[in-house]
Design a protein around this motif. Structure first.
Motif, PDB file in Angstrom:
ATOM      1  N   ALA A   1       8.040  21.777   9.087  1.00  0.00           N
ATOM      2  CA  ALA A   1       7.863  20.445   8.762  1.00  0.00           C
ATOM      3  C   ALA A   1       7.668  20.275   7.391  1.00  0.00           C
ATOM      4  CB  ALA A   1       6.627  19.849   9.596  1.00  0.00           C
ATOM      5  N   LYS A   2       8.135  19.048   6.865  1.00  0.00           N
ATOM      6  CA  LYS A   2       7.759  18.971   5.448  1.00  0.00           C
ATOM      7  C   LYS A   2       6.601  18.017   5.200  1.00  0.00           C
ATOM      8  CE  LYS A   2      12.794  18.139   4.431  1.00  0.00           C
ATOM      9  NZ  LYS A   2      13.423  18.487   5.828  1.00  0.00           N
ATOM     10  N   LEU A   3       6.143  18.524   4.119  1.00  0.00           N
ATOM     11  CA  LEU A   3       4.576  17.947   3.898  1.00  0.00           C
ATOM     12  C   LEU A   3       4.606  16.772   3.039  1.00  0.00           C
ATOM     13  CD1 LEU A   3       1.575  18.724   4.134  1.00  0.00           C
ATOM     14  CD2 LEU A   3       1.679  20.062   2.299  1.00  0.00           C
ATOM     15  N   ILE A   4       3.943  15.761   3.277  1.00  0.00           N
ATOM     16  CA  ILE A   4       4.106  14.315   2.724  1.00  0.00           C
ATOM     17  C   ILE A   4       2.729  13.973   2.436  1.00  0.00           C
ATOM     18  CG2 ILE A   4       4.688  12.038   2.514  1.00  0.00           C
ATOM     19  CD1 ILE A   4       7.075  14.028   2.451  1.00  0.00           C
ATOM     20  N   GLY A   5       2.376  13.317   1.112  1.00  0.00           N
ATOM     21  CA  GLY A   5       1.082  12.630   0.676  1.00  0.00           C
ATOM     22  C   GLY A   5       1.179  11.449   0.462  1.00  0.00           C
ATOM     23  N   THR A   6       0.453  10.489   1.108  1.00  0.00           N
ATOM     24  CA  THR A   6       0.410   8.962   0.484  1.00  0.00           C
ATOM     25  C   THR A   6       0.368   8.865  -0.901  1.00  0.00           C
ATOM     26  OG1 THR A   6      -1.609   8.619   1.139  1.00  0.00           O
ATOM     27  CG2 THR A   6      -0.125   8.142   2.890  1.00  0.00           C
TER      28      THR A   6
ATOM     29  N   THR B   1       0.909  -1.199   0.019  1.00  0.00           N
ATOM     30  CA  THR B   1       0.156   0.008   0.036  1.00  0.00           C
ATOM     31  C   THR B   1       0.834   1.208   0.091  1.00  0.00           C
ATOM     32  OG1 THR B   1      -0.040   0.431   2.376  1.00  0.00           O
ATOM     33  CG2 THR B   1      -1.684  -1.135   1.302  1.00  0.00           C
ATOM     34  N   SER B   2       0.328   2.314  -0.236  1.00  0.00           N
ATOM     35  CA  SER B   2       1.112   3.747  -0.318  1.00  0.00           C
ATOM     36  C   SER B   2       1.252   3.954   1.222  1.00  0.00           C
ATOM     37  CB  SER B   2       0.003   4.679  -0.887  1.00  0.00           C
ATOM     38  OG  SER B   2      -0.990   5.085  -0.163  1.00  0.00           O
ATOM     39  N   ALA B   3       0.667   3.428   2.226  1.00  0.00           N
ATOM     40  CA  ALA B   3       1.015   3.765   3.441  1.00  0.00           C
ATOM     41  C   ALA B   3       2.114   3.322   3.928  1.00  0.00           C
ATOM     42  CB  ALA B   3      -0.076   3.279   4.417  1.00  0.00           C
ATOM     43  N   LEU B   4       2.449   1.869   3.335  1.00  0.00           N
ATOM     44  CA  LEU B   4       3.889   1.102   3.665  1.00  0.00           C
ATOM     45  C   LEU B   4       4.814   1.882   2.903  1.00  0.00           C
ATOM     46  CD1 LEU B   4       2.414  -2.280   3.394  1.00  0.00           C
ATOM     47  CD2 LEU B   4       3.159  -1.435   5.518  1.00  0.00           C
ATOM     48  N   ALA B   5       4.841   2.154   1.607  1.00  0.00           N
ATOM     49  CA  ALA B   5       5.639   2.817   0.898  1.00  0.00           C
ATOM     50  C   ALA B   5       6.069   4.259   1.618  1.00  0.00           C
ATOM     51  CB  ALA B   5       5.085   3.133  -0.586  1.00  0.00           C
ATOM     52  N   THR B   6       4.983   5.041   2.135  1.00  0.00           N
ATOM     53  CA  THR B   6       5.246   6.178   2.497  1.00  0.00           C
ATOM     54  C   THR B   6       6.108   6.149   3.806  1.00  0.00           C
ATOM     55  OG1 THR B   6       3.183   7.237   1.763  1.00  0.00           O
ATOM     56  CG2 THR B   6       4.310   8.265   3.582  1.00  0.00           C
TER      57      THR B   6
ATOM     58  N   ALA C   1      -4.051   2.009   9.452  1.00  0.00           N
ATOM     59  CA  ALA C   1      -3.234   1.578   8.597  1.00  0.00           C
ATOM     60  C   ALA C   1      -1.781   2.493   8.356  1.00  0.00           C
ATOM     61  CB  ALA C   1      -3.906   1.274   7.335  1.00  0.00           C
ATOM     62  N   LEU C   2      -2.249   3.568   8.248  1.00  0.00           N
ATOM     63  CA  LEU C   2      -1.127   4.664   8.083  1.00  0.00           C
ATOM     64  C   LEU C   2      -0.178   4.912   9.423  1.00  0.00           C
ATOM     65  CD1 LEU C   2       0.333   6.761   6.481  1.00  0.00           C
ATOM     66  CD2 LEU C   2      -1.222   8.446   6.848  1.00  0.00           C
ATOM     67  N   LEU C   3      -0.933   4.961  10.186  1.00  0.00           N
ATOM     68  CA  LEU C   3      -0.335   5.176  11.796  1.00  0.00           C
ATOM     69  C   LEU C   3       0.436   4.086  12.181  1.00  0.00           C
ATOM     70  CD1 LEU C   3      -3.248   6.954  13.743  1.00  0.00           C
ATOM     71  CD2 LEU C   3      -1.539   7.923  12.127  1.00  0.00           C
ATOM     72  N   ASN C   4      -0.164   2.831  11.811  1.00  0.00           N
ATOM     73  CA  ASN C   4       0.665   1.740  12.266  1.00  0.00           C
ATOM     74  C   ASN C   4       1.732   1.494  11.353  1.00  0.00           C
ATOM     75  OD1 ASN C   4      -1.123   0.908  14.331  1.00  0.00           O
ATOM     76  ND2 ASN C   4      -2.278  -0.251  13.120  1.00  0.00           N
ATOM     77  N   ALA C   5       1.769   1.706  10.218  1.00  0.00           N
ATOM     78  CA  ALA C   5       2.958   1.609   9.057  1.00  0.00           C
ATOM     79  C   ALA C   5       3.899   2.364   9.630  1.00  0.00           C
ATOM     80  CB  ALA C   5       2.476   1.906   7.829  1.00  0.00           C
ATOM     81  N   LEU C   6       3.823   3.859  10.114  1.00  0.00           N
ATOM     82  CA  LEU C   6       4.797   4.694  10.619  1.00  0.00           C
ATOM     83  C   LEU C   6       5.091   4.432  11.830  1.00  0.00           C
ATOM     84  CD1 LEU C   6       2.824   8.039   9.730  1.00  0.00           C
ATOM     85  CD2 LEU C   6       4.831   7.316   8.534  1.00  0.00           C
ATOM     86  N   TYR C   7       4.568   3.610  12.762  1.00  0.00           N
ATOM     87  CA  TYR C   7       5.070   3.524  13.831  1.00  0.00           C
ATOM     88  C   TYR C   7       5.853   2.105  13.800  1.00  0.00           C
ATOM     89  CZ  TYR C   7       1.880   5.803  17.316  1.00  0.00           C
ATOM     90  OH  TYR C   7       1.076   6.688  17.908  1.00  0.00           O
ATOM     91  N   ASP C   8       5.674   1.173  12.801  1.00  0.00           N
ATOM     92  CA  ASP C   8       6.431  -0.039  12.393  1.00  0.00           C
ATOM     93  C   ASP C   8       7.908   0.449  12.048  1.00  0.00           C
ATOM     94  OD1 ASP C   8       4.394  -1.762  13.560  1.00  0.00           O
ATOM     95  OD2 ASP C   8       3.786  -2.224  11.532  1.00  0.00           O
TER      96      ASP C   8
END
Length: 202
Positions: free
Chosen positions: A144-149, A75-80, A100-107
């Motif tokens: 802060a740098k702005l990032i979109g999934t 997913t784009s969450a994992l890629a981000t 899903a996005l928050l958990n990918a970032l935590y992981d």
């Protein structure tokens, strides 16, 4: 199916509008999946959406009658999360998105930070509020740098189109004058991540 396609060793397959539309499996998908397995092909389902984890996508396909292991989803969450980890390991983020996005970032080793994060990360969200937009704007203006999934403006559902990440990010971009860096398609970055996970080259 052409001989050129049959000769491919691996396949990266889009999901929304290709495998299913909303909660409806599209024609030919079970047969294609059966052919992939019978032919010993490597395959990976790739989605620009960041709102579901591989496990949740696996469960969705199971409800539609397809049994596919969670390892076949990216997913784009994992890629981000992977991209940001390569840029600033152990950094911090202010995130607007689903679990899903928050958990990918935590992981990936990131912590959540609403004061002075390294990144403001935005994905699809059902909890998108004026207060969150305001905080994101102020954090970006503070450095802060702005990032979109992903840059998608809309996403398909059975009930019709819904706003997607690109639309949710637009007010933040306009208010700050900062253009987000988008990780998902059509950025080749997510394809490189997918190819690496698949163990194939183009």
């Amino acid at each position: 199916m052409t001989d050129g396609i049959r000769a491919k060793r691996g396949f990266i397959i889009d999901m929304d509008g290709v495998i299913y539309h909303g909660n409806r499996l599209l024609p030919g998908v079970p047969e294609f999946l059966q052919w992939l397995r019978a032919s010993g092909k490597q395959f990976l389902f790739l989605t620009n959406s960041s709102e579901r984890s591989p496990r949740e996508l696996q469960q969705k396909l199971a409800r539609l009658g397809l049994e596919v292991g969670a390892e076949h989803f990216y997913t784009s969450a994992l890629a981000t999360a992977a991209f940001l980890a390569s840029q600033k390991p152990g950094g911090s983020v202010f995130a607007i998105g689903e679990a899903a996005l928050l958990n990918a970032l935590y992981d990936a080793g990131f912590t959540m930070n609403e004061v002075n994060p390294d990144y403001v990360v935005v994905g699809e969200s059902n909890n998108y509020t004026y207060d969150r937009i305001t905080r994101a704007v102020r954090l970006v203006l503070a450095g802060a740098k702005l990032i979109g999934t992903n840059p998608d403006l809309t996403g398909p559902t059975e009930a019709g189109l819904v706003p997607a990440t690109g639309a949710l990010l637009a007010p933040i971009e306009l208010a700050t004058g900062c253009k987000a860096y988008y990780v998902g398609k059509p950025n080749p970055l997510i394809m490189r991540h997918a190819l690496k996970k698949l163990g194939c080259t183009r």
